[in-house]
Design a protein around this motif. Structure first.
Motif, PDB file in Angstrom:
ATOM      1  N   GLY A   1       0.830  -1.203   0.000  1.00  0.00           N
ATOM      2  CA  GLY A   1       0.000   0.000   0.000  1.00  0.00           C
ATOM      3  C   GLY A   1       0.856   1.240   0.000  1.00  0.00           C
ATOM      4  O   GLY A   1       1.956   1.261   0.577  1.00  0.00           O
ATOM      5  N   GLY A   2       0.349   2.292  -0.626  1.00  0.00           N
ATOM      6  CA  GLY A   2       1.070   3.563  -0.696  1.00  0.00           C
ATOM      7  C   GLY A   2       1.073   4.051  -2.135  1.00  0.00           C
ATOM      8  O   GLY A   2       1.901   3.629  -2.934  1.00  0.00           O
ATOM      9  N   SER A   3       0.086   4.911  -2.458  1.00  0.00           N
ATOM     10  CA  SER A   3      -0.026   5.505  -3.793  1.00  0.00           C
ATOM     11  C   SER A   3      -0.124   4.464  -4.907  1.00  0.00           C
ATOM     12  O   SER A   3       0.419   4.652  -6.002  1.00  0.00           O
ATOM     13  N   VAL A   4      -0.829   3.353  -4.625  1.00  0.00           N
ATOM     14  CA  VAL A   4      -1.091   2.379  -5.695  1.00  0.00           C
ATOM     15  C   VAL A   4      -2.161   2.957  -6.615  1.00  0.00           C
ATOM     16  O   VAL A   4      -3.158   3.507  -6.161  1.00  0.00           O
ATOM     17  N   LYS A   5      -1.919   2.865  -7.904  1.00  0.00           N
ATOM     18  CA  LYS A   5      -2.914   3.281  -8.889  1.00  0.00           C
ATOM     19  C   LYS A   5      -2.851   2.331 -10.081  1.00  0.00           C
ATOM     20  O   LYS A   5      -1.964   1.464 -10.129  1.00  0.00           O
ATOM     21  N   ALA A   6      -3.783   2.509 -11.011  1.00  0.00           N
ATOM     22  CA  ALA A   6      -3.849   1.574 -12.132  1.00  0.00           C
ATOM     23  C   ALA A   6      -2.516   1.543 -12.879  1.00  0.00           C
ATOM     24  O   ALA A   6      -2.071   0.489 -13.327  1.00  0.00           O
ATOM     25  N   ALA A   7      -1.852   2.705 -12.967  1.00  0.00           N
ATOM     26  CA  ALA A   7      -0.624   2.799 -13.761  1.00  0.00           C
ATOM     27  C   ALA A   7       0.554   2.030 -13.149  1.00  0.00           C
ATOM     28  O   ALA A   7       1.470   1.645 -13.866  1.00  0.00           O
ATOM     29  N   ASN A   8       0.563   1.841 -11.829  1.00  0.00           N
ATOM     30  CA  ASN A   8       1.720   1.129 -11.251  1.00  0.00           C
ATOM     31  C   ASN A   8       1.360  -0.243 -10.675  1.00  0.00           C
ATOM     32  O   ASN A   8       2.236  -0.966 -10.201  1.00  0.00           O
ATOM     33  N   ALA A   9       0.066  -0.601 -10.709  1.00  0.00           N
ATOM     34  CA  ALA A   9      -0.368  -1.831 -10.039  1.00  0.00           C
ATOM     35  C   ALA A   9       0.266  -3.080 -10.664  1.00  0.00           C
ATOM     36  O   ALA A   9       0.768  -3.959  -9.944  1.00  0.00           O
ATOM     37  N   ALA A  10       0.278  -3.157 -11.989  1.00  0.00           N
ATOM     38  CA  ALA A  10       0.729  -4.400 -12.638  1.00  0.00           C
ATOM     39  C   ALA A  10       2.192  -4.696 -12.296  1.00  0.00           C
ATOM     40  O   ALA A  10       2.557  -5.849 -12.031  1.00  0.00           O
ATOM     41  N   SER A  11       3.045  -3.654 -12.268  1.00  0.00           N
ATOM     42  CA  SER A  11       4.458  -3.916 -11.991  1.00  0.00           C
ATOM     43  C   SER A  11       4.667  -4.321 -10.532  1.00  0.00           C
ATOM     44  O   SER A  11       5.567  -5.100 -10.219  1.00  0.00           O
ATOM     45  N   LEU A  12       3.834  -3.806  -9.635  1.00  0.00           N
ATOM     46  CA  LEU A  12       3.917  -4.245  -8.233  1.00  0.00           C
ATOM     47  C   LEU A  12       3.438  -5.693  -8.113  1.00  0.00           C
ATOM     48  O   LEU A  12       4.084  -6.535  -7.479  1.00  0.00           O
ATOM     49  N   PHE A  13       2.290  -6.000  -8.748  1.00  0.00           N
ATOM     50  CA  PHE A  13       1.712  -7.341  -8.612  1.00  0.00           C
ATOM     51  C   PHE A  13       2.596  -8.411  -9.282  1.00  0.00           C
ATOM     52  O   PHE A  13       2.444  -9.598  -9.015  1.00  0.00           O
TER      53      PHE A  13
ATOM     54  N   GLU B   1     -10.834   3.626 -11.774  1.00  0.00           N
ATOM     55  CA  GLU B   1      -9.425   3.454 -11.388  1.00  0.00           C
ATOM     56  C   GLU B   1      -9.269   2.183 -10.534  1.00  0.00           C
ATOM     57  O   GLU B   1      -8.373   1.358 -10.761  1.00  0.00           O
ATOM     58  N   PHE B   2     -10.166   2.023  -9.559  1.00  0.00           N
ATOM     59  CA  PHE B   2     -10.057   0.855  -8.678  1.00  0.00           C
ATOM     60  C   PHE B   2     -10.326  -0.437  -9.455  1.00  0.00           C
ATOM     61  O   PHE B   2      -9.641  -1.448  -9.259  1.00  0.00           O
ATOM     62  N   ALA B   3     -11.293  -0.402 -10.371  1.00  0.00           N
ATOM     63  CA  ALA B   3     -11.583  -1.593 -11.181  1.00  0.00           C
ATOM     64  C   ALA B   3     -10.366  -1.967 -12.027  1.00  0.00           C
ATOM     65  O   ALA B   3     -10.072  -3.150 -12.232  1.00  0.00           O
ATOM     66  N   ASN B   4      -9.630  -0.959 -12.503  1.00  0.00           N
ATOM     67  CA  ASN B   4      -8.420  -1.252 -13.285  1.00  0.00           C
ATOM     68  C   ASN B   4      -7.311  -1.853 -12.436  1.00  0.00           C
ATOM     69  O   ASN B   4      -6.532  -2.675 -12.912  1.00  0.00           O
ATOM     70  N   ILE B   5      -7.242  -1.447 -11.171  1.00  0.00           N
ATOM     71  CA  ILE B   5      -6.256  -2.044 -10.264  1.00  0.00           C
ATOM     72  C   ILE B   5      -6.619  -3.521 -10.036  1.00  0.00           C
ATOM     73  O   ILE B   5      -5.755  -4.398 -10.066  1.00  0.00           O
ATOM     74  N   ILE B   6      -7.909  -3.771  -9.847  1.00  0.00           N
ATOM     75  CA  ILE B   6      -8.362  -5.164  -9.643  1.00  0.00           C
ATOM     76  C   ILE B   6      -8.027  -5.994 -10.885  1.00  0.00           C
ATOM     77  O   ILE B   6      -7.561  -7.142 -10.788  1.00  0.00           O
ATOM     78  N   ALA B   7      -8.249  -5.401 -12.041  1.00  0.00           N
ATOM     79  CA  ALA B   7      -7.988  -6.138 -13.298  1.00  0.00           C
ATOM     80  C   ALA B   7      -6.507  -6.475 -13.426  1.00  0.00           C
ATOM     81  O   ALA B   7      -6.137  -7.474 -14.049  1.00  0.00           O
ATOM     82  N   ALA B   8      -5.643  -5.650 -12.839  1.00  0.00           N
ATOM     83  CA  ALA B   8      -4.197  -5.893 -12.928  1.00  0.00           C
ATOM     84  C   ALA B   8      -3.762  -7.043 -11.997  1.00  0.00           C
ATOM     85  O   ALA B   8      -2.658  -7.569 -12.138  1.00  0.00           O
ATOM     86  N   ALA B   9      -4.603  -7.379 -11.039  1.00  0.00           N
ATOM     87  CA  ALA B   9      -4.192  -8.373 -10.008  1.00  0.00           C
ATOM     88  C   ALA B   9      -4.286  -9.797 -10.547  1.00  0.00           C
ATOM     89  O   ALA B   9      -5.133 -10.096 -11.349  1.00  0.00           O
TER      90      ALA B   9
END
Ligand code: PGA
Length: 246
Positions: free
Chosen positions: A207-219, A238-246
Motif C-alpha cells: 500500500g502507498g499511492s497504488v494506482k492503475a498505472a503502477n499496479a501491474a508492476s507491483l503485482f 481506477e479501482f476496477a483497473n487495479i483489480i484487473a491488474a491483479a
C-alpha cells in the motif's frame, strides 16, 4: 498459490450518496474477478455498503476496531459488532492510527487478538516513515511492528499483512517494485519465525499511492499478493483497473 487480494481503504471520505455511486460503479465494472476484493468504508457507511455488496464478489471490512469485546468504552466499535453486521475484514494498525491516535504495537496486538476471537480476518498494517528509511532503520522498524503484533497471538487464521511505507501513503511516491519486493521478501522471512503462522500462505499487500498505472508492476513481484488502496479506491474506474491488474 496465493489468491490476490485488493482492498479499498476509503478512510474518512464519502457520503451516503457517494458510497452508493462508488459501489454501483464497481459492481458494473467487475465481472468474475480473479482477485478477492474488499471495501473498507467508514463505520457509518458499513451497513449501507454491506447491503449494496450482498451476493456480489465484493466483501466489506472496517478500518479499525476496539481491543475490547463490549463494555463502557464510549465511541469504540467492538470487533464482535462488526462481525455481527456481516463484515469479514478489519484493518488494524494503519499508520494514520499509529500517528494520530498514538496506537502502540501493544494496542495493535490486543486489537488483533480481539478481532480474531470475534471471527474477523485482520489486515495488519506496518511500514516505516521516511526518516526511518533514511536512517537505515526500515527493516528494524518493520520487524519490530510484526513481532509486537504477532508474538503473543494464539490464533492467526487468515492473517493478511499490508506493508505501507508511510512516505508513500497519499504522497504520490510509490516504493519501486524492487523496493517493495525486497521488504515483502523480508516480511515473509520474518513470518516464518512466528509460531502459528504458515508464512507461505499469508497474503502480503503493498500500500502507498497504488494506482492503475503502477499496479501491474507491483503485482508482478513474487511476494506481493495484492494491494491496500487509499486515494485511487475512491474512483470506481481506477479501482476496477487495479483489480484487473491483479
Ligand atoms: P494511498 O493510501 O493509496 O492514498 O496512498 C493507502 C493507505 O493508506 O491505505
Amino acid at each position: 498459490m496465493r489468491r490476490p487480494l485488493v482492498m479499498a481503504n476509503w478512510k474518512m471520505h464519502g457520503s451516503r450518496a457517494s458510497a452508493a455511486t462508488l459501489v454501483a460503479g464497481l459492481l458494473e465494472q467487475i465481472d468474475d474477478p480473479r482477485a478477492d476484493i474488499a471495501l473498507c468504508p467508514s463505520f457509518v457507511h458499513l451497513s449501507q455498503v454491506l447491503d449494496a455488496c450482498a451476493g456480489s464478489a465484493l466483501a466489506v471490512g472496517a478500518q479499525d476496531c476496539s481491543h475490547m469485546h463490549q463494555g463502557a468504552y464510549t465511541g469504540e466499535v467492538a470487533p464482535d459488532m462488526l462481525a455481527d453486521l456481516g463484515c469479514q475484514w478489519v484493518l488494524l494498525g494503519h499508520s494514520e492510527r499509529r500517528q494520530y491516535h498514538d496506537e502502540s504495537d501493544g494496542l495493535v496486538a490486543a486489537k488483533l487478538a480481539a478481532a480474531v476471537e470475534a471471527g474477523l480476518k485482520p489486515v495488519l498494517c506496518i511500514g516505516e516513515t521516511r526518516e526511518e528509511r533514511e536512517d537505515g532503520e526500515a527493516f528494524t522498524v518493520v520487524a519490530r511492528q510484526l513481532q509486537g503484533a504477532l508474538a503473543e497471538q494464539s490464533a492467526l487464521a487468515g492473517l493478511v499483512i499490508a506493508y505501507e511505507p508511510v512516505w508513500a501513503i497519499g504522497t504520490g511516491l510509490t516504493a519501486s517494485p524492487e523496493q517493495a519486493q525486497e521488504m515483502h521478501g523480508y516480511i515473509r522471512e520474518q513470518l516464518a519465525e512466528v509460531k502459528g503462522v504458515d508464512a507461505e500462505q499469508v497474503r502480503l499487500l503493498y500500500g502507498g499511492s497504488v494506482k492503475a498505472a503502477n499496479a501491474a508492476s507491483l503485482f508482478a513481484q513474487p511476494d506481493i499478493d495484492g494491494a491496500l488502496v487509499g486515494g485511487a479506491s475512491l474512483d470506481s474506474a481506477e479501482f476496477a483497473n487495479i483489480i484487473a491488474a491483479a
